[in-house]
Design a protein around this motif. Structure first.
Motif, PDB file in Angstrom:
ATOM      1  N   LYS A  11       0.828  -1.218   0.000  1.00  0.00           N
ATOM      2  CA  LYS A  11       0.000   0.000   0.000  1.00  0.00           C
ATOM      3  C   LYS A  11       0.858   1.262   0.000  1.00  0.00           C
ATOM      4  O   LYS A  11       0.508   2.280   0.607  1.00  0.00           O
ATOM      5  CB  LYS A  11      -0.960   0.017   1.194  1.00  0.00           C
ATOM      6  CG  LYS A  11      -1.766  -1.254   1.344  1.00  0.00           C
ATOM      7  CD  LYS A  11      -2.487  -1.645   0.085  1.00  0.00           C
ATOM      8  CE  LYS A  11      -3.159  -2.985   0.210  1.00  0.00           C
ATOM      9  NZ  LYS A  11      -3.680  -3.513  -1.069  1.00  0.00           N
ATOM     10  N   CYS A  61     -17.923  -0.215   3.209  1.00  0.00           N
ATOM     11  CA  CYS A  61     -16.698   0.170   3.907  1.00  0.00           C
ATOM     12  C   CYS A  61     -16.707   1.685   4.055  1.00  0.00           C
ATOM     13  O   CYS A  61     -16.534   2.418   3.068  1.00  0.00           O
ATOM     14  CB  CYS A  61     -15.461  -0.287   3.124  1.00  0.00           C
ATOM     15  SG  CYS A  61     -13.901   0.187   3.901  1.00  0.00           S
ATOM     16  N   ARG A  93     -14.582   3.536   5.505  1.00  0.00           N
ATOM     17  CA  ARG A  93     -13.253   4.163   5.528  1.00  0.00           C
ATOM     18  C   ARG A  93     -12.861   4.667   4.142  1.00  0.00           C
ATOM     19  O   ARG A  93     -12.032   5.556   4.034  1.00  0.00           O
ATOM     20  CB  ARG A  93     -12.212   3.167   6.020  1.00  0.00           C
ATOM     21  CG  ARG A  93     -12.420   2.749   7.472  1.00  0.00           C
ATOM     22  CD  ARG A  93     -11.261   1.930   7.980  1.00  0.00           C
ATOM     23  NE  ARG A  93     -11.458   1.507   9.352  1.00  0.00           N
ATOM     24  CZ  ARG A  93     -10.576   0.830  10.071  1.00  0.00           C
ATOM     25  NH1 ARG A  93      -9.427   0.503   9.516  1.00  0.00           N
ATOM     26  NH2 ARG A  93     -10.824   0.472  11.309  1.00  0.00           N
ATOM     27  N   LEU A  94     -13.429   4.083   3.109  1.00  0.00           N
ATOM     28  CA  LEU A  94     -13.073   4.497   1.749  1.00  0.00           C
ATOM     29  C   LEU A  94     -13.906   5.709   1.339  1.00  0.00           C
ATOM     30  O   LEU A  94     -14.698   5.659   0.402  1.00  0.00           O
ATOM     31  CB  LEU A  94     -13.299   3.333   0.773  1.00  0.00           C
ATOM     32  CG  LEU A  94     -12.306   2.183   0.881  1.00  0.00           C
ATOM     33  CD1 LEU A  94     -12.702   1.059  -0.055  1.00  0.00           C
ATOM     34  CD2 LEU A  94     -10.893   2.653   0.578  1.00  0.00           C
ATOM     35  N   GLU A 108     -15.607  -8.844   4.567  1.00  0.00           N
ATOM     36  CA  GLU A 108     -14.897  -7.935   5.465  1.00  0.00           C
ATOM     37  C   GLU A 108     -13.387  -8.013   5.271  1.00  0.00           C
ATOM     38  O   GLU A 108     -12.675  -7.045   5.539  1.00  0.00           O
ATOM     39  CB  GLU A 108     -15.239  -8.274   6.918  1.00  0.00           C
ATOM     40  CG  GLU A 108     -16.698  -8.094   7.285  1.00  0.00           C
ATOM     41  CD  GLU A 108     -17.093  -6.635   7.383  1.00  0.00           C
ATOM     42  OE1 GLU A 108     -16.189  -5.781   7.427  1.00  0.00           O
ATOM     43  OE2 GLU A 108     -18.294  -6.348   7.414  1.00  0.00           O
ATOM     44  N   TRP A 113     -11.688  -5.591   2.927  1.00  0.00           N
ATOM     45  CA  TRP A 113     -11.644  -4.225   3.459  1.00  0.00           C
ATOM     46  C   TRP A 113     -10.354  -3.990   4.214  1.00  0.00           C
ATOM     47  O   TRP A 113      -9.759  -2.909   4.164  1.00  0.00           O
ATOM     48  CB  TRP A 113     -12.826  -3.978   4.384  1.00  0.00           C
ATOM     49  CG  TRP A 113     -14.182  -3.964   3.751  1.00  0.00           C
ATOM     50  CD1 TRP A 113     -15.341  -4.380   4.318  1.00  0.00           C
ATOM     51  CD2 TRP A 113     -14.540  -3.472   2.450  1.00  0.00           C
ATOM     52  NE1 TRP A 113     -16.391  -4.216   3.443  1.00  0.00           N
ATOM     53  CE2 TRP A 113     -15.924  -3.650   2.294  1.00  0.00           C
ATOM     54  CE3 TRP A 113     -13.824  -2.927   1.393  1.00  0.00           C
ATOM     55  CZ2 TRP A 113     -16.597  -3.292   1.140  1.00  0.00           C
ATOM     56  CZ3 TRP A 113     -14.499  -2.572   0.237  1.00  0.00           C
ATOM     57  CH2 TRP A 113     -15.863  -2.749   0.124  1.00  0.00           C
ATOM     58  N   ALA A 114      -9.917  -4.984   4.979  1.00  0.00           N
ATOM     59  CA  ALA A 114      -8.654  -4.832   5.707  1.00  0.00           C
ATOM     60  C   ALA A 114      -7.495  -4.681   4.739  1.00  0.00           C
ATOM     61  O   ALA A 114      -6.539  -3.947   5.000  1.00  0.00           O
ATOM     62  CB  ALA A 114      -8.439  -6.040   6.621  1.00  0.00           C
ATOM     63  N   GLY A 144      -8.014  -1.173   2.885  1.00  0.00           N
ATOM     64  CA  GLY A 144      -8.118   0.003   3.754  1.00  0.00           C
ATOM     65  C   GLY A 144      -6.856   0.840   3.794  1.00  0.00           C
ATOM     66  O   GLY A 144      -6.903   2.028   4.109  1.00  0.00           O
ATOM     67  N   ALA A 175      -6.913   4.027   1.716  1.00  0.00           N
ATOM     68  CA  ALA A 175      -8.007   4.977   1.941  1.00  0.00           C
ATOM     69  C   ALA A 175      -7.500   6.409   2.026  1.00  0.00           C
ATOM     70  O   ALA A 175      -8.147   7.339   1.531  1.00  0.00           O
ATOM     71  CB  ALA A 175      -8.764   4.599   3.204  1.00  0.00           C
ATOM     72  N   ARG A 199      -8.633   9.201  -0.939  1.00  0.00           N
ATOM     73  CA  ARG A 199      -9.584  10.199  -0.427  1.00  0.00           C
ATOM     74  C   ARG A 199      -9.501  11.506  -1.202  1.00  0.00           C
ATOM     75  O   ARG A 199     -10.499  12.204  -1.362  1.00  0.00           O
ATOM     76  CB  ARG A 199      -9.302  10.437   1.057  1.00  0.00           C
ATOM     77  CG  ARG A 199     -10.278  11.369   1.751  1.00  0.00           C
ATOM     78  CD  ARG A 199      -9.947  11.451   3.230  1.00  0.00           C
ATOM     79  NE  ARG A 199      -9.974  10.123   3.837  1.00  0.00           N
ATOM     80  CZ  ARG A 199      -9.456   9.844   5.027  1.00  0.00           C
ATOM     81  NH1 ARG A 199      -8.830  10.796   5.715  1.00  0.00           N
ATOM     82  NH2 ARG A 199      -9.534   8.629   5.515  1.00  0.00           N
ATOM     83  N   HIS A 210     -16.292   1.354  14.167  1.00  0.00           N
ATOM     84  CA  HIS A 210     -16.731   2.603  13.570  1.00  0.00           C
ATOM     85  C   HIS A 210     -16.458   3.851  14.416  1.00  0.00           C
ATOM     86  O   HIS A 210     -16.650   4.947  13.919  1.00  0.00           O
ATOM     87  CB  HIS A 210     -18.234   2.540  13.278  1.00  0.00           C
ATOM     88  CG  HIS A 210     -18.617   1.406  12.382  1.00  0.00           C
ATOM     89  ND1 HIS A 210     -18.308   1.366  11.042  1.00  0.00           N
ATOM     90  CD2 HIS A 210     -19.246   0.235  12.640  1.00  0.00           C
ATOM     91  CE1 HIS A 210     -18.748   0.249  10.509  1.00  0.00           C
ATOM     92  NE2 HIS A 210     -19.308  -0.467  11.454  1.00  0.00           N
ATOM     93  N   ARG A 245     -14.220   6.544  15.672  1.00  0.00           N
ATOM     94  CA  ARG A 245     -12.907   7.094  15.349  1.00  0.00           C
ATOM     95  C   ARG A 245     -12.769   8.474  15.997  1.00  0.00           C
ATOM     96  O   ARG A 245     -13.737   9.194  16.164  1.00  0.00           O
ATOM     97  CB  ARG A 245     -12.728   7.227  13.829  1.00  0.00           C
ATOM     98  CG  ARG A 245     -12.744   5.890  13.090  1.00  0.00           C
ATOM     99  CD  ARG A 245     -11.522   5.054  13.462  1.00  0.00           C
ATOM    100  NE  ARG A 245     -11.499   3.794  12.752  1.00  0.00           N
ATOM    101  CZ  ARG A 245     -12.038   2.683  13.231  1.00  0.00           C
ATOM    102  NH1 ARG A 245     -12.647   2.689  14.408  1.00  0.00           N
ATOM    103  NH2 ARG A 245     -11.970   1.564  12.533  1.00  0.00           N
TER     104      ARG A 245
END
Length: 1107
Positions: free
Chosen positions: A291, A390, A392-393, A561, A564-565, A568, A571, A575, A826, A828
């Protein structure tokens, strides 16, 4: 002093001397046997403080490991640790060999100590070599062994001043020889010797020009003078020439000449920058796996090129553009679009997505007549779909589809962009959903937390504008369903499916024509993933559980799920992107995830199949034993289950817990009615306050005491206002206790007598004051000091307290599960976390109140039953029983860990025996027993495990054994039906995995034949020969890749696993009866990444949907 006094003092001195006389024998100086207790002396002072009495205390022997260590220490320090030639008395016949003639003592035998073994031997050995390594590092900054007088090239007499830092040779060359050597390696960094040190230079400064097209072009065309190329070694400024002779049409345009030499141009007409395929491949792998962002990678190239901060040409925007184009072209190439006659523009929606080879695909991997399979095996042709979002995205409102269109949006995993956008223009906010679930899917449905996804199948991903609205999810779900065969039965998992599936058919009919569907609801089953279901109500846990769904196997529904990890990590970089570039990048990440799941699917199936066979055997043995014990009831119970599975809407749920116990209000009402009837019959009342009112007044005071204790615990460091509130609560409670004491004089005078005998505590607060209800008195005090019937009233009230407290405790534990899941996934930032912690803390106080209420009621009923627990009718609630039903598979992991610890311990004991240590052989056998005993001790721990292998707390098994046969029957029925469901699901899991393995092999062969067909379809005579050769070669290479995957899958499924670090053995395919495997392999399966091929539908077979 008389003679009598002297004699007395003499006797005292004699007794004192006798007390300090120590008699010893030879046996006292010998080492005890390894298993003998150890005696030690403890001196105790007499009562008058004038004497000291020695007392012998026996200590149990230490463990074998400590005995071995102790024996080594004794051997090195004591001369008496030697064998005797005779057999002393009292040693149980054990013989020691020892020479005492002439007091000659041989030297004790010393066991050689094991050498120190560091964790990394090479690292440990490096420390004394640091000076040597450092000298060699410094030596490289000079000329070293290179000749400074003459160039080493034969026939060249020029003075050498240039060396290359990337060539294997470390020699110095002259300028001309260096240019000639690097004509085929033009992107190396060189250094020039200036008689003092090496300074950074470049091949461009030496005059090297890079010729494209063909060698020795008579009329080369110079490119831009500031041509820059990016490579894995850094950023290079180079001099480039293109072909400009009569072969220019054959060589192609400038961009073509660059591409044929694996340089990707940053622009198309007059390129001034390029990136090599090597750097693009390296960056793509790093960004997909690690990433790494484009900014970080480009910055790394800059610092690698100019570590001292020298100025470099800026090509960051060009790098972004080239990487995006490169990843898009690779996706087209791997999707076979280069072999298609319609070209890139003929790409259809979802064509570039990588599909799961284990999923059922009619015409690809299903046998003929699969749709006519009998009902008992029809489940192996079910496809599992998962939906999720998701949050976070997220993406900021930057750019637009017009300014930044996607290169292939809708061709892989995202829905078609324009039809989806037009549909969203017609969507308004949905009506408020039910708050069954504590998840963010419902919480964010109409909020500003706007961007999410549902991931990864063909056209199964889409942006969400305001949370997880039904309209978005309906469109994405329908977009994916149009690619599936309508004859396939489908199991759809979604964390809010209990709300979403309502009126789904009507909503699908109102979608745009592109995705409008008319589904047959009988072909669909809707479930909630196994982790998320614990945040739902009990009704949802019974109706939408995968554990009770026939044909579900051990699918957990959480496979969506896992990507997503993986995704993520990008993200933060996506963004700030525009919509088009963001879609392209995420398509690439989804494809990367799917490809590596495809590559490792055979190993994943093998591990799960081995585990499924073991669990199937264990669950079937347990279920058969349960069935044998309840053989008379089983036919009726089985009929209930079969009727429910055939038609869940018309038949009762056999897994549902029926609560029929009375509540406190019901008991109070019934007692009040009985007392009113007594008054009508003319029975005189002892007081204006009835006995039931008296008892319930005491119970209310007891509740108030518990509430105050909880508030005091929560407000230990509170403000002055909070302390004043507690003082007011205590004052009110004290007034209530005073009124209650007056009633006790009428109904329980024995309680007042017991209070009078109790010593008063000066600092006792109201919440700690004993109320002395009838249960607090002894049986004699109750008989003599309480009026008749008061004990019975308290017994009924306490029974109702247990029922109601247990029901409320379950509800609060469900709420706790929802809060914790919400906070973990969720919540944060500091504000949200603080609010979530406050919610959890308040809920914890309620859990404590209900659990203490149950415990107090149980204790009272136990005392009223004269401490006979069998007469209470309720189980005792311990602290470890108060737990939710989460933490999947923790129990099985601990059991595997204990097995590994026992195995290591036994190996250590055997090694000690081989080395001559005194180890009791029984320790080897008893070690396993100790581990099993530890497993039994662990039953008291707070352990929650998954339903498929669970050992659940008793509070979830039923409403409580109240002594009534009907409720006991209900509890047994529920446990039997759940045991049956576990046995059936593991049996289905084995069949599903075996079918998936077959489909994987067939799918790989299908893909290989498809690529072979593409190779045959290349029009060799009609296209340029170079392209035709490349097209055939690539197609045949891809066919070979899939055949190699099939071959490796066969080996993986049939080899015998010998344990971690050992070579596997080829063998025949495992049979259904195989249930043994290596412990390390079992541990590996626990840590295996169980990601999913996934989709927004996440398309997955049984195990692909779950992992």
């Amino acid at each position: 002093m008389g003679r009598r006094g002297k004699l007395l003092r003499g006797a005292q001195r004699q007794r004192a001397a006798d007390e300090y006389v120590v008699t010893s024998t030879v046996a006292d100086f010998l080492s005890p046997t390894p298993d003998a207790p150890i005696n030690t002396l403890v001196e105790r002072v007499s009562a008058d403080g004038r004497r000291v009495h020695p007392e012998v205390v026996t200590i149990e022997p230490p463990s074998p490991v400590k005995r071995a260590r102790l024996s080594t220490q004794i051997a090195s320090t004591s001369v008496w640790n030697v064998p005797l030639p005779f057999e002393p008395e009292g040693l149980n016949g054990e013989r020691y060999d020892m020479e005492l003639g002439g007091f000659f003592l041989p030297k004790p035998h010393k066991r050689a100590k094991k050498g120190f073994k560091p964790s990394d031997q090479a690292l440990y050995d490096f420390r004394p070599l640091r000076d040597e390594y450092l000298r060699e590092f410094i030596r490289l900054d000079g000329c070293g062994d290179a000749c400074e007088d003459q160039c080493p090239t034969p026939g060249c007499n020029a003075t050498p001043t240039i060396r290359c830092t990337q060539c294997h040779s470390n020699m110095l060359y002259c300028i001309d020889c260096c240019k000639q050597m690097h004509s085929s390696n033009p992107l190396h960094f060189i250094e020039r010797w200036n008689s003092v040190f090496f300074e950074r230079s470049s091949l461009k400064e030496l005059g090297l020009r890079i010729q494209f097209g063909h060698a020795d072009c008579p009329r080369p065309q110079a490119a831009h003078k500031n041509f820059v190329v990016l490579d894995v070694g850094g950023i290079h400024e180079v001099s480039v020439d293109f072909c400009g002779c009569e072969r220019e049409s054959e060589m192609g345009l400038h961009r073509t000449q660059l591409l044929r030499h694996r340089w990707f141009p940053a622009t198309h007409d007059d390129p001034r920058s390029a990136a090599t395929f090597r750097v693009l491949d390296m960056f793509q792998t790093q960004t997909l796996q690690a990433k790494t962002t484009a900014y970080d990678y480009y910055t790394m190239l800059e610092k690698l090129t100019a570590g001292a901060g020298d100025a470099l040409p800026k090509r960051y925007r060009e790098f972004l553009r080239v990487t995006r184009l490169y990843r898009h072209l690779l996706m087209l190439k791997r999707g076979g679009r280069g072999h298609a006659g319609s070209g890139v523009n003929g790409t259809t929606a979802g064509e570039l997505a990588i599909l799961c080879p284990a999923c059922p695909r009619p015409g690809v991997n299903l046998p003929e007549g699969w749709e006519d399979a009998p009902p008992e095996t029809r489940f192996i042709y079910v496809i599992f779909l998962a939906l999720d979002a998701c949050f976070r995205l997220k993406r900021r409102l930057v750019s637009s589809e017009l300014r930044d269109p996607g290169l292939g949006t809708g061709w892989a995993y995202f829905v078609e962009s324009e039809p989806y956008r037009q549909f969203l223009l017609t969507v308004t906010d949905q009506e408020e959903m039910s708050t069954c679930s504590g998840l963010a899917a419902l919480d964010y449905a109409n909020t500003k937390f706007s961007r999410g996804y549902s991931v990864t199948g063909p056209t199964g991903v889409g942006d969400l504008q305001k949370g997880e609205r039904y309209d978005n999810m309906d469109y994405i779900f329908a977009s994916f369903l149009r690619w599936l065969d309508t004859r396939l039965r489908k199991i759809v998992s979604y964390d809010i499916v209990c709300q979403w599936f309502k009126k789904l058919c009507e909503r699908l009919k109102d979608l745009p024509p592109l995705v409008r569907l008319h589904i047959i609801i009988a072909f669909f089953r809707f479930v909630i993933p196994k982790l998320h279901i614990h945040a739902h109500t009990l009704f949802c846990q019974l109706c939408f559980s995968l554990n009770y769904l026939p044909g579900a196997g051990q699918t957990d529904g959480e496979g969506i799920e896992r990507p997503w990890a993986n995704v993520g990590g990008v993200a933060t970089s996506t963004r700030e992107m525009g919509p088009g570039s963001r879609h392209d990048i995420l398509d690439d990440h989804f494809g990367w995830w799917n490809w590596w799941k495809l590559v490792g699917i055979a190993a994943l199936i093998r591990k799960r199949l081995d585990n499924a066979k073991r669990e199937r055997a264990a669950q079937e043995d347990s279920f058969n034993a349960f069935t044998a014990e309840q053989r008379d009831r089983v036919p009726d119970w089985e009929k209930l289950v079969l009727d429910y599975e055939r038609d869940p809407e018309k038949n009762a749920n056999p897994y549902e817990i029926k609560t029929s116990a009375l509540k406190e209000a019901d008991v109070r009402l019934r007692l009040a009615e009985e007392e009113a009837a007594s008054v009508k019959r003319g029975v005189p009342a002892l007081h204006d306050v009835s006995p039931s009112t008296f008892i319930f007044a005491g119970l209310e005071l007891e509740d108030e005491q518990r509430r105050i204790r909880v508030q005091v615990a929560l407000k230990k460091a509170g403000t002055n206002a909070q302390k004043i509130d507690i003082i007011a609560m205590r004052r009110k409670l004290s007034r209530g206790i005073a009124r209650f004491r007056k009633l006790q004089a009428t109904y329980t005078p024995g309680a007042l007598q017991a209070l009078s005998r109790r010593p008063a505590a000066p600092d006792e607060v109201a919440e700690d004051t004993p109320l002395m209800l009838p249960s607090s008195l002894s049986p004699r005090e109750r008989d003599a000091g309480c009026i008749s019937g008061v004990q019975h009233v308290e017994r009924l009230a306490r029974d109702a307290q247990c029922s109601e407290a247990l029901m409320r405790l379950r509800n609060q534990l469900h709420i706790k599960s929802r809060f914790c899941t919400y906070k973990e996934l969720h919540a944060r930032h500091q504000g949200a976390n603080t609010r979530a912690r406050n919610l959890v803390a308040r809920n914890e106080s309620k859990i404590r109140l209900h659990s203490e209420k149950y415990q107090a009621a149980w204790e009272a009923m136990w005392l009223l039953a004269e401490k006979d627990a069998s007469k209470v009718g309720w189980k005792r609630l311990r602290r470890e029983d108060v737990r939710t039903m989460e933490d999947p598979e923790e129990l099985s992991q601990r059991q595997a860990q204990r097995k590994r610890q026992a195995k290591r311990r036994q190996e250590k004991l055997r090694r000690m025996m081989e080395e001559g240590e005194s180890v009791d052989p029984s320790e080897l056998a008893s070690d396993v027993d100790e581990e099993e005993g530890a497993a039994d001790d662990d039953d008291d721990r707070v352990v929650n495990t998954a339903e498929n292998v669970r050992e659940v707390s008793w509070i979830w098994m039923g409403a409580g054994k109240t002594g009534m046969d009907a409720e006991l029957e209900d509890a047994l029925r529920i446990e039997w039906t759940k045991a049956r469901a576990r046995s059936r699901r593991w049996r289905e899991e084995v069949l599903l995995l075996e079918e998936e393995y077959r489909r994987v092999l067939v799918s790989f062969e299908y893909e290989a034949r498809k690529w072979e067909a593409r190779a045959k379809a290349v029009p060799v005579g009609a296209v340029e020969i170079g392209f035709a050769q490349g097209a055939v070669a690539y197609a045949m290479k891809q066919a070979n890749v899939f055949r190699d995957l099939a071959s490796r899958a066969t080996v993986t499924m049939t080899e015998i696993h010998q344990g971690r670090g050992r070579k596997r053995l080829a063998a025949a395919p495992p049979t259904a009866g195989d249930s043994e495997d290596d412990d390390d392999d079992e541990d590996d399966s626990d840590n295996e990444d169980e990601g999913d091929n996934g989709g927004a539908v996440d398309e997955g077979s049984d195990d692909e949907a779950e992992g």
